[in-house]
Design an enzyme around this catalytic site. Structure first.
Site, PDB file in Angstrom:
ATOM      1  N   TYR A  30       0.811  -1.209   0.000  1.00 43.10           N
ATOM      2  CA  TYR A  30       0.000   0.000   0.000  1.00 43.10           C
ATOM      3  C   TYR A  30       0.851   1.269   0.000  1.00 43.10           C
ATOM      4  O   TYR A  30       0.332   2.364   0.185  1.00 43.10           O
ATOM      5  CB  TYR A  30      -0.929   0.026   1.213  1.00 43.10           C
ATOM      6  CG  TYR A  30      -1.944  -1.098   1.283  1.00 43.10           C
ATOM      7  CD1 TYR A  30      -2.046  -2.053   0.268  1.00 43.10           C
ATOM      8  CD2 TYR A  30      -2.799  -1.221   2.362  1.00 43.10           C
ATOM      9  CE1 TYR A  30      -2.971  -3.081   0.339  1.00 43.10           C
ATOM     10  CE2 TYR A  30      -3.731  -2.248   2.451  1.00 43.10           C
ATOM     11  CZ  TYR A  30      -3.804  -3.175   1.432  1.00 43.10           C
ATOM     12  OH  TYR A  30      -4.722  -4.200   1.513  1.00 43.10           O
ATOM     13  N   LYS A  51       4.736 -14.461   4.451  1.00 41.28           N
ATOM     14  CA  LYS A  51       4.757 -15.467   3.386  1.00 41.28           C
ATOM     15  C   LYS A  51       6.200 -15.569   2.885  1.00 41.28           C
ATOM     16  O   LYS A  51       6.482 -15.492   1.688  1.00 41.28           O
ATOM     17  CB  LYS A  51       3.793 -15.064   2.261  1.00 41.28           C
ATOM     18  CG  LYS A  51       3.493 -16.200   1.266  1.00 41.28           C
ATOM     19  CD  LYS A  51       2.846 -17.413   1.897  1.00 41.28           C
ATOM     20  CE  LYS A  51       2.506 -18.456   0.818  1.00 41.28           C
ATOM     21  NZ  LYS A  51       2.062 -19.731   1.406  1.00 41.28           N
ATOM     22  N   ASP A  76      -1.459 -18.035   4.819  1.00 40.35           N
ATOM     23  CA  ASP A  76      -2.551 -18.956   4.502  1.00 40.35           C
ATOM     24  C   ASP A  76      -2.854 -19.869   5.680  1.00 40.35           C
ATOM     25  O   ASP A  76      -4.024 -20.128   6.000  1.00 40.35           O
ATOM     26  CB  ASP A  76      -2.234 -19.763   3.236  1.00 40.35           C
ATOM     27  CG  ASP A  76      -0.815 -20.301   3.202  1.00 40.35           C
ATOM     28  OD1 ASP A  76       0.019 -19.922   4.055  1.00 40.35           O
ATOM     29  OD2 ASP A  76      -0.507 -21.102   2.293  1.00 40.35           O
ATOM     30  N   ASP A  99      -4.545  -6.111   6.721  1.00 38.29           N
ATOM     31  CA  ASP A  99      -5.837  -5.622   6.256  1.00 38.29           C
ATOM     32  C   ASP A  99      -6.819  -6.786   6.105  1.00 38.29           C
ATOM     33  O   ASP A  99      -7.971  -6.731   6.569  1.00 38.29           O
ATOM     34  CB  ASP A  99      -5.638  -4.903   4.924  1.00 38.29           C
ATOM     35  CG  ASP A  99      -6.840  -4.077   4.507  1.00 38.29           C
ATOM     36  OD1 ASP A  99      -7.806  -3.982   5.289  1.00 38.29           O
ATOM     37  OD2 ASP A  99      -6.803  -3.518   3.400  1.00 38.29           O
ATOM     38  N   ASP A 148     -10.094  -8.165   8.919  1.00 43.06           N
ATOM     39  CA  ASP A 148     -11.503  -8.335   8.545  1.00 43.06           C
ATOM     40  C   ASP A 148     -12.009  -9.709   8.986  1.00 43.06           C
ATOM     41  O   ASP A 148     -13.173  -9.859   9.408  1.00 43.06           O
ATOM     42  CB  ASP A 148     -11.685  -8.166   7.041  1.00 43.06           C
ATOM     43  CG  ASP A 148     -11.851  -6.704   6.636  1.00 43.06           C
ATOM     44  OD1 ASP A 148     -11.639  -5.827   7.493  1.00 43.06           O
ATOM     45  OD2 ASP A 148     -12.191  -6.440   5.467  1.00 43.06           O
TER      46      ASP A 148
END
Length: 344
Positions: free
Chosen positions: A132, A179, A212, A236, A240
């Protein structure tokens, strides 16, 4: 007297900000508000500018900022939203995005196993770097040969300070989520900073999961986590998920912080929700709980806890908006919390 800047914004932003400000006023923290109600999509559509230098200066000089929501379906790209959120995060160097998730009532959990429903964790998200950061570009735009590039930016300074913050708020453990097995260069940096940070905080338990695997673990047993620290994009997404496990976006609050300068911007995790804007059905609890985080930031820990107790009582009594299974309007739900605060 401390000044709090307020940006109600767009869509349901002004609707949920109003009861949140009522709660802030009831806490009697000795603050005054400076409302920037001109910072919205209407102004952007008219002028092409999201925030003026004067607006940023007013925010910079305040003790903290409360934001409702920004975004408008009339805008075809994210320039306006980035012009508000990203500008404030970068200008104020709000490198911490702090998103707590605690299950407000057993009936709100989507998990079948009662023993694994009681999520009570925090996502600590790096807030100024990563995907971002805005580094990248495109060429041959609009052609079949278009190339688009977004850079996942990580620096030793940025990664180290977010890891140290995560350790500073941990009650029992910190889990690094990355990751590194696929994103090798950034992953290598995060892993090195992680080892260094863990060595600086030997009394805190540590663990590591690929993103994951972390998502899968959250969806099966969120009680395993205390603090999750991760980069901008993974944080982010995972926040959620934790919000859904705690009762939904209607109760999800967040803080954007710079612990070094003391600056902070507080906002509900939900967006401007244009589909329900103006209907009076938006849940104000996320904005009210963001006020609790703001109060804590100003040294009002007791007042913040009182707000959370009032919200918990409203949820337990079913005196809530439709998204939580009730029938109250935005104003009515806010009034319930306010009444709970005023009880002896």
């Amino acid at each position: 007297m401390t000044t709090i800047t307020v940006i109600p914004g767009d869509g349901i932003g002004p609707e949920v900000t109003a009861p949140a400000l009522d709660v802030l006023d009831a806490l009697d923290l000795g603050v005054r508000t400076d409302v920037l109600d001109h910072v919205n999509a209407e102004t952007y559509l008219r002028t092409g500018r999201a925030l003026s230098d004067a607006d940023v200066d007013r925010v910079r000089k305040s003790g903290a900022t409360l934001l409702g929501a920004v975004g408008d379906p009339r805008l075809g790209d994210t320039a306006y939203v980035r012009g508000v959120l990203t500008t404030l995060r970068l200008e104020l160097d709000l490198y911490v995005n702090y998103r707590p998730a605690k299950l407000w009532h057993d009936r709100l959990s989507p998990l079948r196993d009662p023993a694994r429903r009681a999520i009570d964790c925090v996502i600590v998200r790096e807030n100024t770097e990563g995907l971002y950061s805005g580094v990248g570009g495109s060429t041959r735009t609009g052609s079949p040969h278009e190339i688009a590039l977004d850079v996942d930016l990580s620096t030793h300074h940025g990664v180290s300070r977010i890891l140290d913050y995560a350790f500073s708020v941990a009650r029992r453990s910190v889990c690094l989520v990355d990751k590194a097995n696929a994103v090798r260069n950034g992953g290598r940096l995060w892993q090195r900073c992680w080892r260094e940070a863990a060595a600086r905080h030997p009394d805190v338990d540590t663990s590591h999961l690929y993103v994951d695997a972390a998502a899968m673990r959250l969806a099966t047993d969120p009680t395993a986590f205390d603090v999750i620290v991760t980069n901008n994009s993974y944080g982010d997404i995972l926040s959620d998920l934790t919000a859904a496990l705690a009762g939904g976006l209607g109760v999800a609050a967040s803080a954007n912080l710079n612990p070094d300068t003391g600056r902070g911007l507080f906002e509900p995790v939900h967006g401007s929700a244009p589909d329900i804007a103006g209907t009076g059905t938006a849940n104000p609890f996320a904005a009210i709980l963001s006020v609790a985080l703001l109060a804590e930031h100003l040294g009002g820990a007791r007042e913040a806890e009182a707000v959370r107790r009032a919200v918990a009582a409203a949820v337990a009594a079913g005196r809530v908006t439709r998204d939580l299974g009730g029938s109250l309007s935005t104003k009515e739900a806010g009034a319930v919390v306010l009444a709970g605060l005023r009880q002896p």
